[in-house]
Scaffold this motif. Structure first.
Motif, PDB file in Angstrom:
ATOM      1  N   TRP A  49       0.837  -1.207   0.000  1.00  0.00           N
ATOM      2  CA  TRP A  49       0.000   0.000   0.000  1.00  0.00           C
ATOM      3  C   TRP A  49       0.870   1.255   0.000  1.00  0.00           C
ATOM      4  CZ3 TRP A  49      -4.437  -1.019  -1.769  1.00  0.00           C
ATOM      5  CH2 TRP A  49      -5.087  -2.205  -1.458  1.00  0.00           C
ATOM      6  N   GLY A  50       2.036   1.133   0.639  1.00  0.00           N
ATOM      7  CA  GLY A  50       2.979   2.251   0.642  1.00  0.00           C
ATOM      8  C   GLY A  50       3.420   2.604  -0.769  1.00  0.00           C
ATOM      9  N   HIS A  51       3.684   1.565  -1.563  1.00  0.00           N
ATOM     10  CA  HIS A  51       4.095   1.797  -2.947  1.00  0.00           C
ATOM     11  C   HIS A  51       2.996   2.508  -3.731  1.00  0.00           C
ATOM     12  CE1 HIS A  51       8.023   0.237  -3.665  1.00  0.00           C
ATOM     13  NE2 HIS A  51       7.773  -0.879  -3.008  1.00  0.00           N
ATOM     14  N   ILE A  52       1.753   2.240  -3.355  1.00  0.00           N
ATOM     15  CA  ILE A  52       0.644   2.810  -4.112  1.00  0.00           C
ATOM     16  C   ILE A  52       0.364   4.250  -3.679  1.00  0.00           C
ATOM     17  CG2 ILE A  52      -1.856   2.625  -4.501  1.00  0.00           C
ATOM     18  CD1 ILE A  52      -1.327  -0.478  -4.271  1.00  0.00           C
ATOM     19  N   PHE A  53       0.272   4.460  -2.358  1.00  0.00           N
ATOM     20  CA  PHE A  53      -0.156   5.785  -1.890  1.00  0.00           C
ATOM     21  C   PHE A  53       1.011   6.703  -1.543  1.00  0.00           C
ATOM     22  CE2 PHE A  53      -3.909   3.135  -1.080  1.00  0.00           C
ATOM     23  CZ  PHE A  53      -4.787   3.829  -1.895  1.00  0.00           C
ATOM     24  N   LEU A  54       2.185   6.141  -1.265  1.00  0.00           N
ATOM     25  CA  LEU A  54       3.355   6.972  -0.980  1.00  0.00           C
ATOM     26  C   LEU A  54       4.524   6.513  -1.834  1.00  0.00           C
ATOM     27  CD1 LEU A  54       3.080   6.988   2.920  1.00  0.00           C
ATOM     28  CD2 LEU A  54       2.669   8.957   1.448  1.00  0.00           C
ATOM     29  N   PRO A  55       4.396   6.594  -3.155  1.00  0.00           N
ATOM     30  CA  PRO A  55       5.481   6.106  -4.006  1.00  0.00           C
ATOM     31  C   PRO A  55       6.762   6.906  -3.779  1.00  0.00           C
ATOM     32  CG  PRO A  55       3.845   7.275  -5.319  1.00  0.00           C
ATOM     33  CD  PRO A  55       3.323   7.231  -3.926  1.00  0.00           C
ATOM     34  N   HIS A  56       7.895   6.289  -4.087  1.00  0.00           N
ATOM     35  CA  HIS A  56       9.184   6.940  -3.851  1.00  0.00           C
ATOM     36  C   HIS A  56       9.522   7.883  -5.002  1.00  0.00           C
ATOM     37  CE1 HIS A  56       9.767   4.446  -0.398  1.00  0.00           C
ATOM     38  NE2 HIS A  56       9.414   3.413  -1.118  1.00  0.00           N
ATOM     39  N   PRO A  76       0.220  13.380  -7.488  1.00  0.00           N
ATOM     40  CA  PRO A  76      -1.092  13.284  -8.149  1.00  0.00           C
ATOM     41  C   PRO A  76      -1.066  12.331  -9.338  1.00  0.00           C
ATOM     42  CG  PRO A  76      -0.526  15.563  -7.765  1.00  0.00           C
ATOM     43  CD  PRO A  76       0.670  14.770  -7.375  1.00  0.00           C
ATOM     44  N   LEU A  77       0.027  12.388 -10.100  1.00  0.00           N
ATOM     45  CA  LEU A  77       0.137  11.514 -11.264  1.00  0.00           C
ATOM     46  C   LEU A  77       0.387  10.064 -10.840  1.00  0.00           C
ATOM     47  CD1 LEU A  77       0.332  11.446 -14.389  1.00  0.00           C
ATOM     48  CD2 LEU A  77       2.798  11.641 -14.083  1.00  0.00           C
ATOM     49  N   MET A  78       1.419   9.887  -9.950  1.00  0.00           N
ATOM     50  CA  MET A  78       1.849   8.536  -9.599  1.00  0.00           C
ATOM     51  C   MET A  78       0.777   7.770  -8.841  1.00  0.00           C
ATOM     52  SD  MET A  78       4.507   7.840 -11.035  1.00  0.00           S
ATOM     53  CE  MET A  78       4.889   6.272 -10.261  1.00  0.00           C
ATOM     54  N   VAL A  79       0.116   8.438  -7.903  1.00  0.00           N
ATOM     55  CA  VAL A  79      -0.892   7.740  -7.110  1.00  0.00           C
ATOM     56  C   VAL A  79      -2.028   7.276  -8.019  1.00  0.00           C
ATOM     57  CG1 VAL A  79      -2.592   7.996  -5.275  1.00  0.00           C
ATOM     58  CG2 VAL A  79      -0.281   8.864  -4.942  1.00  0.00           C
ATOM     59  N   VAL A  80      -2.416   8.144  -8.937  1.00  0.00           N
ATOM     60  CA  VAL A  80      -3.480   7.760  -9.871  1.00  0.00           C
ATOM     61  C   VAL A  80      -3.031   6.568 -10.708  1.00  0.00           C
ATOM     62  CG1 VAL A  80      -4.746   8.511 -11.921  1.00  0.00           C
ATOM     63  CG2 VAL A  80      -4.537  10.039  -9.960  1.00  0.00           C
ATOM     64  N   LEU A  81      -1.789   6.635 -11.192  1.00  0.00           N
ATOM     65  CA  LEU A  81      -1.270   5.535 -12.009  1.00  0.00           C
ATOM     66  C   LEU A  81      -1.214   4.236 -11.214  1.00  0.00           C
ATOM     67  CD1 LEU A  81       1.626   7.077 -14.112  1.00  0.00           C
ATOM     68  CD2 LEU A  81      -0.624   6.334 -14.876  1.00  0.00           C
ATOM     69  N   GLU A  82      -0.751   4.347  -9.952  1.00  0.00           N
ATOM     70  CA  GLU A  82      -0.635   3.153  -9.111  1.00  0.00           C
ATOM     71  C   GLU A  82      -2.003   2.538  -8.853  1.00  0.00           C
ATOM     72  OE1 GLU A  82       1.870   1.456  -8.082  1.00  0.00           O
ATOM     73  OE2 GLU A  82       3.608   2.751  -8.308  1.00  0.00           O
ATOM     74  N   ILE A  83      -2.990   3.421  -8.626  1.00  0.00           N
ATOM     75  CA  ILE A  83      -4.341   2.913  -8.365  1.00  0.00           C
ATOM     76  C   ILE A  83      -4.895   2.248  -9.627  1.00  0.00           C
ATOM     77  CG2 ILE A  83      -6.719   3.581  -7.851  1.00  0.00           C
ATOM     78  CD1 ILE A  83      -5.500   5.635  -5.859  1.00  0.00           C
ATOM     79  N   ILE A  84      -4.634   2.839 -10.763  1.00  0.00           N
ATOM     80  CA  ILE A  84      -5.051   2.206 -12.025  1.00  0.00           C
ATOM     81  C   ILE A  84      -4.332   0.855 -12.160  1.00  0.00           C
ATOM     82  CG2 ILE A  84      -4.936   2.377 -14.543  1.00  0.00           C
ATOM     83  CD1 ILE A  84      -5.249   5.433 -14.188  1.00  0.00           C
ATOM     84  N   GLY A  85      -3.055   0.850 -11.731  1.00  0.00           N
ATOM     85  CA  GLY A  85      -2.250  -0.368 -11.804  1.00  0.00           C
ATOM     86  C   GLY A  85      -2.858  -1.536 -11.041  1.00  0.00           C
ATOM     87  N   ILE A  86      -3.477  -1.244  -9.904  1.00  0.00           N
ATOM     88  CA  ILE A  86      -4.128  -2.296  -9.123  1.00  0.00           C
ATOM     89  C   ILE A  86      -5.160  -3.017  -9.982  1.00  0.00           C
ATOM     90  CG2 ILE A  86      -5.529  -2.802  -7.097  1.00  0.00           C
ATOM     91  CD1 ILE A  86      -4.549  -0.276  -5.833  1.00  0.00           C
ATOM     92  N   PHE A  87      -5.861  -2.250 -10.807  1.00  0.00           N
ATOM     93  CA  PHE A  87      -6.956  -2.835 -11.580  1.00  0.00           C
ATOM     94  C   PHE A  87      -6.490  -3.399 -12.921  1.00  0.00           C
ATOM     95  CE2 PHE A  87      -8.894   0.132  -8.650  1.00  0.00           C
ATOM     96  CZ  PHE A  87      -9.862  -0.662  -8.083  1.00  0.00           C
ATOM     97  N   THR A  88      -5.445  -2.800 -13.471  1.00  0.00           N
ATOM     98  CA  THR A  88      -5.015  -3.302 -14.787  1.00  0.00           C
ATOM     99  C   THR A  88      -4.453  -4.713 -14.705  1.00  0.00           C
ATOM    100  OG1 THR A  88      -2.929  -2.157 -14.488  1.00  0.00           O
ATOM    101  CG2 THR A  88      -4.558  -1.096 -15.899  1.00  0.00           C
ATOM    102  N   LYS A  89      -3.853  -5.042 -13.536  1.00  0.00           N
ATOM    103  CA  LYS A  89      -3.282  -6.386 -13.420  1.00  0.00           C
ATOM    104  C   LYS A  89      -4.340  -7.474 -13.593  1.00  0.00           C
ATOM    105  CE  LYS A  89       0.337  -4.880 -10.337  1.00  0.00           C
ATOM    106  NZ  LYS A  89       0.506  -4.778  -8.885  1.00  0.00           N
TER     107      LYS A  89
END
Lengths: 164, 381
Positions: free
Chosen positions: B273-280, B287-300
């Motif tokens: 969850w850290g990788h998704i909501f607090l990416p390095h 704003p960009l990365m969190v959205v991408l990460e959240i999309i990533g959860i579903f694209t898999k």
């Protein structure tokens, strides 16, 4: 489009059948099977390990045996050497003893022989003396059988004695 | 570890998406537009039967046989049906279960008859089967779109899937019994055939991704692997107990993907969850990365769903297209030439059946493994 529209019936039945499959197989197949597989692997592992241990033990046993054998050989050699020495010693001592004993015996024998010789000589002397006296007696008796001869003899003897 | 995993993921994704694209391309060509397919069929028939060219359409209509339509034939074969087609005009009727605002109804699909025109079944409403969808119709035979029909029928795919489930349960319970009987002894018979596969799933799929958490997820991975594989293989059998395009149906793959999605996210650890909501990344990229990460959860899971669906459907389409060649050209020679190709593609499909089961399981294990990931050492960042 129809191909990529999921139908509710199939969604429902796939979820249901997958869950049933999952629950039944987990309980009656996967758990016992994976457990047995694990047990088998452990037992094989253990068998291999104990075989390795046995091998090592055998090896150490072998080296032990070799060591013992070597020691025994050395010991034997030592014993043999010692025995040989002792034998030589005994032999030498026995020889020495025998020699001195023999010498002693020879000396004793010589002494005895000497003594016997002296004895025999003495006896012989005595015998000779007796025989001589007897012979002399006999001769004398023969000679002195008649009176004249006795007189002659006495006279002679007297003659010899006088003046001494 | 993360890099290796993501590399692996990229590798499999690229490989399978390449296959998917190729197959999709073929299917797009075949199904892009109905008229063009028809044109091909028309011209070829014209070319071969030039004498009958003029009377072609009327000739066939007069014989009562519809003109051969490759698009329709293949679509019929790969989509779901309320009857199980056995041969020629014989079909196995399957139970229909529907729910409307008047309650649940169960009846045999034989009531709809078979062929183009569906008979009307009089239940709580009047039902008709239109393009394999059950619709409410009025007396004039017009569809009433206001009444919603929820179709829970035991369709061809459902029946095939249930058959697969029963077979799998029988197979694995018998294997399990062998294990109980032989204990740690050497495997025999079916057991020795199944055992390498179980060990394959454990050592080559689960363990590299899940490490010491393998045991917890083994039942799920084993079930999903054997389910997909068995159903794939069943679909390759061209006649009755097989032939259904179960794993080539988006609903089935969706269920499998959703289950994977749920398991992955329920087991998500702090690092995940850290990788998704607090990416390095620098804060202004959030704003960009969190959205991408959240999309990533579903694209898999969506990738999982589409990959399996597309591969299996494409395989069916490929084999069916080759079979259909004979009927398009109406020539025995084409059939003889096509036969080795059909055998070849079917053999490849056997491989694909295994491959897809393997890839689905592999990626499921990978996603779960990523969710379980322990916090990386500080030096890493």
């Amino acid at each position: 489009m129809e191909l990529v529209t999921p139908s509710i019936g199939l969604l429902f039945w796939s979820s249901l059948s997958f869950f049933i499959l999952f629950i039944v197989l987990t309980k009656f197949a996967w758990k016992p099977i994976t457990k047995t597989l694990k047990e088998r692997e452990d037992s094989i592992d253990e068998a291999l390990k104990s075989a390795e241990i046995a091998r090592l033990q055998l090896e150490s046993l072998k080296t032990d045996n070799q060591r013992l054998l070597n020691e025994a050989r050395v010991e034997r050699d030592k014993l043999l050497k010692e025995a040989n020495e002792i034998k030589d010693q005994i032999l030498a001592k026995a020889k020495g003893d025998a020699k001195s004993e023999g010498d002693k015996m020879i000396a004793a024998a010589k002494e005895a022989i000497e003594m016997e010789k002296v004895n025999a000589m003495n006896q012989l002397k005595t015998q000779v003396a007796v025989l001589t006296v007897d012979l002399a007696e006999k001769i004398l008796r023969k000679k002195m059988e008649d009176r004249s001869q006795q007189e002659v003899f006495v006279n002679d003897s007297l003659k010899n004695i006088t003046l001494n | 570890m993360t890099h290796i995993k993501s590399l692996k993921s990229i590798y499999y994704t690229t490989k399978t998406s390449f296959l998917t694209i190729v197959f999709c391309f073929i299917s797009v060509i075949l199904f892009a537009n109905q008229p063009s397919t028809n044109t091909i069929a028309d011209t070829t028939s014209v070319g071969l039967d030039s004498e009958h060219a003029n009377s072609n359409a009327t000739h066939e209509e007069s014989h009562g046989e519809e003109k051969f339509n490759i698009n329709k034939t293949i679509m019929e074969h790969i989509s779901d049906a309320h009857q199980w087609h056995l041969w020629a005009h014989t079909s196995l009727p399957l139970p229909v279960i529907i729910y409307t605002n008047k309650g649940i109804e169960v009846f045999s699909s034989a009531h709809f008859g078979h062929g183009e025109e569906s008979h009307t079944y009089q239940g709580n409403y009047s039902y008709q089967l239109i393009h394999e969808k059950i619709k409410v119709v009025n007396e004039q035979g017009e569809v009433n779109p206001n009444i919603m029909v929820l179709d829970f029928s035991i369709t061809k795919n459902v029946a095939s899937m249930l058959l697969a489930v029963i077979c799998l349960i029988i197979i694995f319970l018998s294997v399990s019994k062998s294990y109980a009987k032989r204990g740690v002894g050497a495997p025999k018979g079916l057991q020795s055939w199944i055992e390498p596969l179980i060990i394959f799933v454990r050592d080559d799929i689960a363990e590299p991704n899940l490490g010491k958490r393998t045991a917890k997820f083994m039942p799920f991975l084993l079930t999903i692997f054997f389910f997909i594989w068995f159903v794939n293989m069943l679909g390759l059998i061209p006649f009755f107990p097989g032939g259904a395009n179960v794993t080539g149906n988006i609903a089935v793959t969706m269920v499998l993907a959703v289950i994977t999605f749920i398991i992955t996210n329920l087991n998500g650890k702090k690092t995940y969850w850290g990788h998704i909501f607090l990416p390095h990344v620098p804060w202004w990229l959030y704003p960009l990365m969190v959205v991408l990460e959240i999309i990533g959860i579903f694209t898999k899971p969506i990738a999982l769903m589409i990959r399996l669906f597309a591969n299996i459907t494409a395989g069916h389409i490929l084999v069916l297209s080759l079979v259909c060649l004979t009927f398009i050209f109406k020539s025995l020679t084409v059939g003889i030439v096509a036969a080795p190709f059909i055998v070849f593609i079917s053999a490849i499909e056997l491989l694909v059946a295994f491959m897809q089961a393997f890839i689905f399981t592999m990626l499921a294990a990978l996603y779960i493994g990523m969710a379980l990931e322990e916090p990386a050492p500080e030096a890493h960042h």
